[in-house]
Design a protein around this motif. Structure first.
Motif, PDB file in Angstrom:
ATOM      1  N   VAL A  39       0.836  -1.202   0.000  1.00 44.73           N
ATOM      2  CA  VAL A  39       0.000   0.000   0.000  1.00 44.73           C
ATOM      3  C   VAL A  39       0.876   1.260   0.000  1.00 44.73           C
ATOM      4  O   VAL A  39       1.728   1.435   0.873  1.00 44.73           O
ATOM      5  CB  VAL A  39      -0.929  -0.018   1.226  1.00 44.73           C
ATOM      6  N   ARG A  40       0.668   2.139  -0.987  1.00 44.77           N
ATOM      7  CA  ARG A  40       1.428   3.400  -1.041  1.00 44.77           C
ATOM      8  C   ARG A  40       0.837   4.441  -0.105  1.00 44.77           C
ATOM      9  O   ARG A  40       1.566   5.218   0.524  1.00 44.77           O
ATOM     10  CB  ARG A  40       1.455   3.957  -2.469  1.00 44.77           C
ATOM     11  N   HIS A  41      -0.495   4.508  -0.066  1.00 50.52           N
ATOM     12  CA  HIS A  41      -1.194   5.474   0.794  1.00 50.52           C
ATOM     13  C   HIS A  41      -2.390   4.783   1.425  1.00 50.52           C
ATOM     14  O   HIS A  41      -2.934   3.825   0.870  1.00 50.52           O
ATOM     15  CB  HIS A  41      -1.641   6.699  -0.013  1.00 50.52           C
ATOM     16  N   SER A  42      -2.814   5.261   2.560  1.00 47.42           N
ATOM     17  CA  SER A  42      -3.876   4.617   3.316  1.00 47.42           C
ATOM     18  C   SER A  42      -5.132   4.441   2.462  1.00 47.42           C
ATOM     19  O   SER A  42      -5.620   5.406   1.848  1.00 47.42           O
ATOM     20  CB  SER A  42      -4.233   5.460   4.544  1.00 47.42           C
ATOM     21  N   PRO A  43      -5.688   3.219   2.413  1.00 44.88           N
ATOM     22  CA  PRO A  43      -6.936   3.019   1.674  1.00 44.88           C
ATOM     23  C   PRO A  43      -8.131   3.713   2.314  1.00 44.88           C
ATOM     24  O   PRO A  43      -9.201   3.782   1.706  1.00 44.88           O
ATOM     25  CB  PRO A  43      -7.100   1.493   1.674  1.00 44.88           C
ATOM     26  N   GLU A  44      -7.947   4.237   3.525  1.00 43.83           N
ATOM     27  CA  GLU A  44      -9.004   5.041   4.124  1.00 43.83           C
ATOM     28  C   GLU A  44      -9.037   6.448   3.524  1.00 43.83           C
ATOM     29  O   GLU A  44     -10.043   7.143   3.622  1.00 43.83           O
ATOM     30  CB  GLU A  44      -8.813   5.127   5.637  1.00 43.83           C
ATOM     31  N   GLU A  45      -7.933   6.866   2.889  1.00 49.59           N
ATOM     32  CA  GLU A  45      -7.853   8.195   2.291  1.00 49.59           C
ATOM     33  C   GLU A  45      -7.857   8.159   0.765  1.00 49.59           C
ATOM     34  O   GLU A  45      -8.333   9.101   0.123  1.00 49.59           O
ATOM     35  CB  GLU A  45      -6.585   8.905   2.780  1.00 49.59           C
ATOM     36  N   TRP A  46      -7.338   7.088   0.193  1.00 56.07           N
ATOM     37  CA  TRP A  46      -7.224   6.973  -1.264  1.00 56.07           C
ATOM     38  C   TRP A  46      -7.745   5.619  -1.739  1.00 56.07           C
ATOM     39  O   TRP A  46      -7.521   4.597  -1.093  1.00 56.07           O
ATOM     40  CB  TRP A  46      -5.763   7.127  -1.711  1.00 56.07           C
ATOM     41  N   MET A  47      -8.413   5.646  -2.879  1.00 58.66           N
ATOM     42  CA  MET A  47      -8.832   4.422  -3.541  1.00 58.66           C
ATOM     43  C   MET A  47      -7.864   4.134  -4.695  1.00 58.66           C
ATOM     44  O   MET A  47      -7.433   5.065  -5.383  1.00 58.66           O
ATOM     45  CB  MET A  47     -10.249   4.543  -4.100  1.00 58.66           C
ATOM     46  N   PHE A  48      -7.537   2.842  -4.883  1.00 59.63           N
ATOM     47  CA  PHE A  48      -6.663   2.469  -6.007  1.00 59.63           C
ATOM     48  C   PHE A  48      -6.983   1.047  -6.477  1.00 59.63           C
ATOM     49  O   PHE A  48      -6.099   0.191  -6.579  1.00 59.63           O
ATOM     50  CB  PHE A  48      -5.173   2.601  -5.627  1.00 59.63           C
ATOM     51  N   PRO A  49      -8.259   0.776  -6.765  1.00 66.32           N
ATOM     52  CA  PRO A  49      -8.607  -0.566  -7.264  1.00 66.32           C
ATOM     53  C   PRO A  49      -8.047  -0.797  -8.665  1.00 66.32           C
ATOM     54  O   PRO A  49      -7.882   0.137  -9.453  1.00 66.32           O
ATOM     55  CB  PRO A  49     -10.138  -0.551  -7.272  1.00 66.32           C
TER      56      PRO A  49
END
Length: 269
Positions: A199-209
């Motif tokens: 994970v590059r950035h928190s999935p609570e702040e960014w989506m990257f599906p």
């Protein structure tokens, strides 16, 4: 087995020759009410292998499989239709379409190439990874929710860093209840997890599906462990790329790529 002994858990249950019912173990990471694509990818390969098994031996092996994710993967029964679009004696292309509620949600294409002895010239892959039995488990569920993530034994070779991780994955969950899946299908059923281990950035702040997954193999994988040596890059205009060197316990077997749609999570409230 007594009536009180639970059966081995599975990701899917067969309904008929072409239809499958997902179990709670497929629950997604971005939305636990949707399917995580990883076990569905393995199921597609399983369905392709079943279709090809009904024909005389072709002497070919899976060399590339690509999946395009076309829509929401609801946790409803799915149908998989398989068609050989390029038959041949040494090269074959097979296409599979997954339908949920009669709508296509995944299209997959698999290239099969003839198998011959090229051991005299084999080489050029990455170094073998530290064996999984020498690596401690990591609670991936502390980062991601969902029944699928909860079903995994994840063993990173070092603590995951933003955009970079190398890990072994395995599961005690069968692909289809009461059926023996091939080592290839079972191994591929874990590959889509690559986008979640680094994970590059928190999935609570960014989506990257990811909207696709493409796997190239220079040999067929063996064993119950899938090794992922993963790097994640985010670009400046909403795209990202997850790139993975794929391993089994004997060494590297190929590469995987996933294109990502990167965007901020909707603001709460």
């Amino acid at each position: 087995m007594s009536a009180n002994t639970p059966a081995t858990p599975s990701y899917f249950e067969r309904i008929d020759d072409h239809r499958y019912k997902p179990t709670p173990h497929v629950g997604g990471a971005w939305d636990t009410a949707e399917q995580h694509f990883s076990p569905l990818g393995g199921l597609i390969v399983h369905a392709i292998e079943r279709e090809r098994a009904g024909r005389p031996g072709t002497g070919m092996v899976l060399s590339r499989v690509s999946f395009d994710i076309l829509g929401r993967l609801a946790t409803d029964e799915c149908e998989i239709r398989v068609e050989t679009v390029r038959p041949g004696r040494t090269i074959e292309l097979v296409e599979a379409t997954v339908l949920i509620a009669a709508r296509p949600v995944v299209r997959a294409r698999a290239w099969y190439l003839t198998a011959i002895d090229t051991s005299a010239v084999a080489g050029g892959g990455a170094a073998r990874l530290t064996p999984p039995e020498e690596v401690a488990s990591w609670p991936m569920a502390s980062v991601w929710p969902g029944g699928y993530i909860a079903s995994l034994d994840v063993r990173p070779l070092a603590p995951p860093q933003p955009g970079r991780a190398t890990a072994w994955l395995s599961t005690g969950t069968d692909l289809v209840a009461g059926e023996t899946a091939s080592p290839t299908a079972s191994w591929i059923a874990l590959v889509d997890t690559a986008n979640g281990i680094a994970v590059r950035h928190s999935p609570e702040e960014w989506m990257f599906p990811n909207v696709d997954l493409t796997i190239h193999l220079h040999r067929l994988p063996e064993g119950r462990w899938t090794g992922l040596d993963t790097t994640v890059v985010f670009g400046p205009t909403g795209q990202g790329l997850t790139s993975t060197v794929l391993h089994d316990v004997a060494g590297p077997v190929g590469h995987a790529q996933q294109i990502l749609t990167v965007r901020p999570q909707p603001a709460a409230g």
